[in-house]
Design a protein around this motif. Structure first.
Motif, PDB file in Angstrom:
ATOM      1  N   GLY A   4       0.833  -1.202   0.000  1.00 31.96           N
ATOM      2  CA  GLY A   4       0.000   0.000   0.000  1.00 31.96           C
ATOM      3  C   GLY A   4       0.866   1.249   0.000  1.00 31.96           C
ATOM      4  N   MET A   5       1.873   1.249   0.879  1.00 27.16           N
ATOM      5  CA  MET A   5       2.786   2.398   0.984  1.00 27.16           C
ATOM      6  C   MET A   5       3.509   2.624  -0.341  1.00 27.16           C
ATOM      7  SD  MET A   5       3.005   3.797   4.063  1.00 27.16           S
ATOM      8  CE  MET A   5       4.608   4.551   3.860  1.00 27.16           C
ATOM      9  N   PHE A   9       3.285   5.871  -2.654  1.00 28.17           N
ATOM     10  CA  PHE A   9       4.528   6.574  -2.929  1.00 28.17           C
ATOM     11  C   PHE A   9       4.718   6.795  -4.430  1.00 28.17           C
ATOM     12  CE2 PHE A   9       9.056   6.326  -3.896  1.00 28.17           C
ATOM     13  CZ  PHE A   9       9.456   7.465  -3.220  1.00 28.17           C
ATOM     14  N   PHE A  10       4.512   5.730  -5.218  1.00 24.12           N
ATOM     15  CA  PHE A  10       4.730   5.876  -6.658  1.00 24.12           C
ATOM     16  C   PHE A  10       3.646   6.751  -7.296  1.00 24.12           C
ATOM     17  CE2 PHE A  10       7.476   2.131  -5.975  1.00 24.12           C
ATOM     18  CZ  PHE A  10       8.651   2.747  -6.384  1.00 24.12           C
ATOM     19  N   GLY A  11       2.437   6.707  -6.728  1.00 25.86           N
ATOM     20  CA  GLY A  11       1.371   7.586  -7.204  1.00 25.86           C
ATOM     21  C   GLY A  11       1.779   9.040  -7.033  1.00 25.86           C
ATOM     22  N   LEU A  12       2.278   9.342  -5.837  1.00 27.11           N
ATOM     23  CA  LEU A  12       2.718  10.716  -5.532  1.00 27.11           C
ATOM     24  C   LEU A  12       3.860  11.133  -6.452  1.00 27.11           C
ATOM     25  CD1 LEU A  12       2.829  11.183  -1.662  1.00 27.11           C
ATOM     26  CD2 LEU A  12       1.916  12.771  -3.330  1.00 27.11           C
ATOM     27  N   ALA A  13       4.805  10.198  -6.649  1.00 31.70           N
ATOM     28  CA  ALA A  13       5.975  10.500  -7.484  1.00 31.70           C
ATOM     29  C   ALA A  13       5.534  10.811  -8.908  1.00 31.70           C
ATOM     30  CB  ALA A  13       6.952   9.334  -7.463  1.00 31.70           C
ATOM     31  N   ILE A  57       6.925   4.995   7.348  1.00 29.73           N
ATOM     32  CA  ILE A  57       8.073   4.200   6.906  1.00 29.73           C
ATOM     33  C   ILE A  57       8.958   3.872   8.104  1.00 29.73           C
ATOM     34  CG2 ILE A  57      10.203   4.265   5.546  1.00 29.73           C
ATOM     35  CD1 ILE A  57       8.671   5.919   3.461  1.00 29.73           C
ATOM     36  N   GLU A  58       9.144   4.887   8.964  1.00 32.79           N
ATOM     37  CA  GLU A  58      10.002   4.644  10.123  1.00 32.79           C
ATOM     38  C   GLU A  58       9.387   3.590  11.050  1.00 32.79           C
ATOM     39  OE1 GLU A  58      10.762   8.628  11.376  1.00 32.79           O
ATOM     40  OE2 GLU A  58      12.499   8.800  10.036  1.00 32.79           O
ATOM     41  N   ALA A  59       8.045   3.611  11.186  1.00 33.96           N
ATOM     42  CA  ALA A  59       7.374   2.606  12.021  1.00 33.96           C
ATOM     43  C   ALA A  59       7.579   1.215  11.428  1.00 33.96           C
ATOM     44  CB  ALA A  59       5.891   2.932  12.129  1.00 33.96           C
ATOM     45  N   LEU A  60       7.427   1.111  10.091  1.00 36.36           N
ATOM     46  CA  LEU A  60       7.609  -0.178   9.420  1.00 36.36           C
ATOM     47  C   LEU A  60       9.048  -0.668   9.563  1.00 36.36           C
ATOM     48  CD1 LEU A  60       5.549   0.326   6.150  1.00 36.36           C
ATOM     49  CD2 LEU A  60       5.157  -1.415   7.885  1.00 36.36           C
ATOM     50  N   ASP A  77      14.382   1.824   3.457  1.00 35.89           N
ATOM     51  CA  ASP A  77      15.439   2.838   3.486  1.00 35.89           C
ATOM     52  C   ASP A  77      15.454   3.628   2.181  1.00 35.89           C
ATOM     53  OD1 ASP A  77      16.879   3.456   5.652  1.00 35.89           O
ATOM     54  OD2 ASP A  77      18.692   2.355   5.070  1.00 35.89           O
ATOM     55  N   GLY A  78      15.319   2.903   1.063  1.00 37.02           N
ATOM     56  CA  GLY A  78      15.282   3.545  -0.249  1.00 37.02           C
ATOM     57  C   GLY A  78      14.093   4.477  -0.348  1.00 37.02           C
ATOM     58  N   MET A  79      12.935   4.021   0.161  1.00 37.95           N
ATOM     59  CA  MET A  79      11.732   4.853   0.111  1.00 37.95           C
ATOM     60  C   MET A  79      11.913   6.106   0.956  1.00 37.95           C
ATOM     61  SD  MET A  79       8.779   1.949   0.331  1.00 37.95           S
ATOM     62  CE  MET A  79       7.375   3.024   0.415  1.00 37.95           C
TER      63      MET A  79
END
Ligand code: ADP
Length: 261
Positions: A4-5, A9-13, A57-60, A77-79
């Protein structure tokens, strides 16, 4: 949750790159007020989802570390790096749109030149220390000038940030500020000189253009989007000053600013 994340993320990008592509074809002076407003609003609105994504992301990542899942940890980390980069881009777009909308009127007050320069350098010390780069300041003690302290600091941060970014480890960055006098009156002279990779002669006239980057692969890695010097130019223009760069590839670059006081 991870999938989902990633989709979000790619949608936003994708949306952001669409926005940038539309923007890139509009010359700086002809950007219509509504388009500027749109860019300013869009980049402002982007900041909240981006900061929510960063927290998620940090929680994951915490979870992945507990589970010893190094694959997910590295993907996250990349994300995270990309979210940082998009946050910077959103901030830069917002500053640029605002400055082009003429909301960049100078807020003049008397301030100590050396103190403002030191606070700009202070912001970049962690970056410089990590690369073992020494930033030297040459500015008169106790000199008070009447300009816009916040914008001067922004301008110095942009130029020194570049000087550090484009200088290999153990290099040097020299920052010089001085007050001068000529027929037209008093002026502030700023020089930021580095011992870095330099700028090719054919790139020099273009580095102040929006989204221009000399070496896309390298500067992308250094986290640049090519907006910093465009913002620097609008700050200098707000003060009816001039900015230009001299450079010898492989030896370093010097950015020179002159602002009437
Ligand atoms: P970026 O975010 O890519 O650094 P800027 O607008 O600040 O964007 O700079 C535009 C380009 O000018 C950079 O990508 C880089 O190629 C070049 N540049 C700027 N400052 C320096 C410097 N001090 N040394 C070498 N190249 C520089």
């Amino acid at each position: 949750l991870l999938i989902g994340m990633a989709l979000l993320f790619f949608g936003l990008a994708l949306w952001l790159s669409h926005l940038m592509a539309r923007e890139a074809i509009i010359p700086i002076g002809n950007m219509y007020a509504r388009q500027r407003e749109f860019v300013a609003d869009a980049s402002h609105e982007l900041r909240t989802p981006l900061s929510v994504m960063l927290t998620s992301i940090e929680a994951l990542q915490l979870d992945a570390r507990t589970e010893n899942d190094s694959f997910s940890y590295n993907v996250l980390d990349g994300m995270k790096e990309e979210v940082h980069s998009m946050t910077k881009l959103a901030g830069d777009l917002l500053r640029l749109a605002r400055s082009e909308a003429g909301e960049f009127a100078l807020d003049r007050s008397l301030f100590n030149l050396r103190e403002v320069s030191e606070s700009a350098i202070h912001k970049l010390l962690p970056l410089a220390k990590a690369k073992d780069i020494v930033i030297k300041l040459d500015a008169p003690d106790g000199l008070t000038v009447n300009w816009d302290a916040e914008k001067l600091k922004q301008l110095l941060v942009l130029l020194i940030d570049n000087a550090v970014k484009y200088t290999p480890a153990s290099g040097s960055v020299d920052v010089r500020l001085a007050e001068g006098m000529e027929k037209g009156g008093r002026f502030l002279a700023i020089e930021v000189k580095d011992s870095g990779i330099g700028i090719a002669a054919e790139s020099l006239p273009r580095i102040f253009d929006r989204f221009y980057r000399q070496d896309k692969a390298r500067t992308r890695k250094a986290g640049g989007h090519g907006l910093g010097l465009a913002i620097a130019k609008t700050i200098v223009a707000a003060g009816r000053g001039t900015i230009h760069a001299d450079s010898t590839p492989g030896e370093g670059s010097t950015f020179k600013v002159r602002i009437p006081l």
